[in-house]
Design a protein around this motif. Structure first.
Motif, PDB file in Angstrom:
ATOM      1  N   GLU A  12      22.615   0.806  29.391  1.00 36.67           N
ATOM      2  CA  GLU A  12      22.783  -0.439  28.426  1.00 36.67           C
ATOM      3  C   GLU A  12      22.128  -0.240  27.316  1.00 36.67           C
ATOM      4  O   GLU A  12      21.976  -1.227  26.498  1.00 36.67           O
ATOM      5  CB  GLU A  12      22.351  -1.581  29.451  1.00 36.67           C
ATOM      6  CG  GLU A  12      23.023  -1.688  30.542  1.00 36.67           C
ATOM      7  CD  GLU A  12      24.515  -2.208  30.467  1.00 36.67           C
ATOM      8  OE1 GLU A  12      24.971  -2.615  29.394  1.00 36.67           O
ATOM      9  OE2 GLU A  12      25.404  -1.717  31.471  1.00 36.67           O
ATOM     10  N   ARG A  13      21.589   0.948  26.951  1.00 33.40           N
ATOM     11  CA  ARG A  13      20.568   1.090  25.763  1.00 33.40           C
ATOM     12  C   ARG A  13      21.473   0.686  24.720  1.00 33.40           C
ATOM     13  O   ARG A  13      22.567   1.455  24.396  1.00 33.40           O
ATOM     14  CB  ARG A  13      20.012   2.491  25.510  1.00 33.40           C
ATOM     15  CG  ARG A  13      19.024   2.546  26.753  1.00 33.40           C
ATOM     16  CD  ARG A  13      18.599   4.106  26.860  1.00 33.40           C
ATOM     17  NE  ARG A  13      19.577   5.209  26.829  1.00 33.40           N
ATOM     18  CZ  ARG A  13      19.607   6.306  26.653  1.00 33.40           C
ATOM     19  NH1 ARG A  13      18.523   6.863  25.972  1.00 33.40           N
ATOM     20  NH2 ARG A  13      20.655   7.132  26.874  1.00 33.40           N
ATOM     21  N   PRO A  14      20.994   0.289  23.385  1.00 36.85           N
ATOM     22  CA  PRO A  14      21.828   0.064  22.180  1.00 36.85           C
ATOM     23  C   PRO A  14      21.603   1.491  21.309  1.00 36.85           C
ATOM     24  O   PRO A  14      20.786   2.199  21.682  1.00 36.85           O
ATOM     25  CB  PRO A  14      20.993  -0.763  21.388  1.00 36.85           C
ATOM     26  CG  PRO A  14      19.593  -1.104  22.084  1.00 36.85           C
ATOM     27  CD  PRO A  14      19.885  -0.624  23.594  1.00 36.85           C
TER      28      PRO A  14
ATOM     29  N   SER B  41      20.931   3.537  18.048  1.00 40.69           N
ATOM     30  CA  SER B  41      19.768   3.200  17.010  1.00 40.69           C
ATOM     31  C   SER B  41      20.444   2.568  15.530  1.00 40.69           C
ATOM     32  O   SER B  41      21.747   2.605  15.525  1.00 40.69           O
ATOM     33  CB  SER B  41      19.164   4.604  16.603  1.00 40.69           C
ATOM     34  OG  SER B  41      20.117   5.324  15.770  1.00 40.69           O
TER      35      SER B  41
ATOM     36  N   GLU C  11      24.203   3.306  14.470  1.00 45.41           N
ATOM     37  CA  GLU C  11      25.190   2.367  13.896  1.00 45.41           C
ATOM     38  C   GLU C  11      25.619   2.376  12.457  1.00 45.41           C
ATOM     39  O   GLU C  11      26.920   2.074  12.378  1.00 45.41           O
ATOM     40  CB  GLU C  11      24.675   0.827  14.273  1.00 45.41           C
ATOM     41  CG  GLU C  11      24.360   0.627  15.755  1.00 45.41           C
ATOM     42  CD  GLU C  11      25.475   0.084  16.408  1.00 45.41           C
ATOM     43  OE1 GLU C  11      26.701   0.271  15.838  1.00 45.41           O
ATOM     44  OE2 GLU C  11      25.497  -0.032  17.853  1.00 45.41           O
TER      45      GLU C  11
ATOM     46  N   ASN D 187      22.805   7.149  24.241  1.00 45.93           N
ATOM     47  CA  ASN D 187      23.624   6.375  25.131  1.00 45.93           C
ATOM     48  C   ASN D 187      24.990   7.106  24.902  1.00 45.93           C
ATOM     49  O   ASN D 187      25.852   6.441  24.130  1.00 45.93           O
ATOM     50  CB  ASN D 187      23.643   4.887  25.276  1.00 45.93           C
ATOM     51  CG  ASN D 187      24.590   4.129  25.916  1.00 45.93           C
ATOM     52  OD1 ASN D 187      25.322   4.756  26.645  1.00 45.93           O
ATOM     53  ND2 ASN D 187      24.223   2.958  26.194  1.00 45.93           N
TER      54      ASN D 187
ATOM     55  N   ALA E  38      28.135   4.563  25.168  1.00 43.76           N
ATOM     56  CA  ALA E  38      28.309   3.929  24.272  1.00 43.76           C
ATOM     57  C   ALA E  38      28.863   4.620  22.749  1.00 43.76           C
ATOM     58  O   ALA E  38      29.937   4.131  22.287  1.00 43.76           O
ATOM     59  CB  ALA E  38      26.980   2.839  23.532  1.00 43.76           C
TER      60      ALA E  38
END
Length: 404
Positions: free
Chosen positions: A228-230, A232, A236, A299, A302
């Motif tokens: 579930e880590r976003p 960076s 992004e 991640n 993602a």
């Protein structure tokens, strides 16, 4: 239930074990992980007790591919040191446990320790070809001095030779520890470690067991750790600044010479931006142009949903993550199970397997141009929905049911 999950190897060997540990913990079980010390902070950060085994491994990815391989004597010393370290660490970590799960192929001490303690033992492979079958040849372990077969020998003969290599490599070391514990010697090391009913922690769509009617292998599906880590802010921003880029990563294995240069040149030849994972090989960018970004551990779940293609070494975890995300793949296999995953990606039509040998800018451009075709992207997106996310949960339920 108290379970010890033990493995030897890089992140591709450790992450499935951690996925199972997290799931067992969520189900109220007590779990400890025994793995190389590189992963202590990560595992303990998840609230899971950790016992280190052996030396740190991250330095192996930085070794030049042209470095002189170890001599047979040096290789023997490394093998002996690994077995001794395993017996010490696994014995300590297994105290008070009800079951030991060995993840991967080279956990030599775990079954003997389980036997000494009178507890259950399960061996889990991450890839079908690690388990004997007349439908495929055994994997090749270059670190043990092995070379690929030339195709002139049948699979049954190759598996017999493989069993003898296991005995030659590990037999005397394993049996010396068994003798010290008052246990009878093992005559077939591979069969002893794998048991007569091993588990297969691989997705049945990506890596099906070739004998589905057989009852001697339990295929749970891949053990996937939810992430579930976003991403960076820097990553992004890069993703938002243009069309989906191509991801390049070799994880925690050695990289072929000039790989970074050739990868970036291939992306640019096709008008694509690039994200390069530094990894244990510390891959670097060619220049500071804005079309490329260097990143650390990320991640994948993602990121892979937002890239045009994933170019990688063919580890089971990366192959599965890219398939789940629906990302086309280019696989550049090096050894062990990686050629299998490269072949499966090609057979499923969700990418391409790079030809044997070190990749060049031209060969990578050709492979990547195939993976970026619309029909390949469509197949990859369609197959994504077939990859099972619940392998770790099924494995956890099986362990708990056997303990009740």
């Amino acid at each position: 239930m108290r379970a010890l999950l033990s493995t030897i190897g890089s992140r591709g060997d450790v992450q499935p074990v951690v996925a199972l540990a997290v799931r067992l913990t969520a189900l109220g079980q007590e779990v400890r992980v025994c793995a190389p010390p590189d992963f202590r902070d990560w595992v303990e950060g998840l609230g899971i007790p950790f016992t280190p085994v052996g030396p740190e491994l991250s330095s192996t990815g930085k070794t030049s591919p042209s470095a002189v391989p170890p001599t047979p004597e040096q290789r023997g010393q490394l093998v002996a040191a690994s077995v001794a370290a395993q017996f010490e660490a696994v014995t300590e970590a297994a105290a008070g446990c009800d079951v030991i799960v060995a993840g991967g192929y080279l956990v030599i001490a775990a079954r003997t320790v389980a036997e000494q303690m009178g507890i259950r033992y399960v061996m889990a492979s991450y890839c079908p070809i690690a388990l004997p079958s007349p439908h495929h040849a055994p994997p090749v372990y270059p670190m043990l001095g092995e070379k690929p077969a030339d195709g002139s020998v049948d699979n049954s003969t190759l598996w017999a030779r493989d069993a003898q290599r296991w005995n030659n490599t590990w037999g005397s070391l394993l049996n010396s520890h068994r003798a010290a514990a008052g246990l009878a010697p093992v005559t077939d090391v591979r069969s002893y470690l794998f048991t007569d009913k091993p588990w297969l922690a691989a997705d049945p769509t990506l890596g099906p067991w070739p004998e589905p009617a057989a009852q001697d292998v339990v295929q749970t599906g891949a053990w996937i750790l939810p992430d579930e880590r976003p991403l960076s802010p820097e990553l992004e921003a890069f993703l938002d600044a243009g069309e989906p880029p191509v991801y390049f990563g070799f994880g925690s294995i050695r990289a072929p010479q000039d790989l970074s240069r050739n990868m970036i040149q291939a992306a640019r030849a096709l008008g694509r931006r690039a994200i390069v994972l530094r990894g244990w090989a510390e891959l670097a960018l060619l220049d500071d142009q804005p079309d490329c970004l260097s990143i650390g551990e990320v991640n994948q779940q993602a990121l892979f949903q937002r890239v045009a293609a994933v170019v990688h070494h063919g580890g089971a975890g990366t192959t599965t993550a890219a398939a789940r995300a629906g990302a086309p793949q280019v696989v550049i296999p090096q050894h062990v199970d990686q050629p299998y995953w490269a072949r499966r990606v090609h057979e499923l039509g969700i990418g391409t397997a790079h030809a044997p040998g070190a990749p060049t800018a031209d060969s990578l451009t050709e492979a990547l141009s195939h993976a970026l075709r619309p029909d390949v992207a469509a197949k990859a997106e369609l197959l994504a929905g077939e990859v099972r996310p619940d392998g770790a949960d099924l494995a956890a339920q099986l362990l708990i049911a056997a303990d009740s």
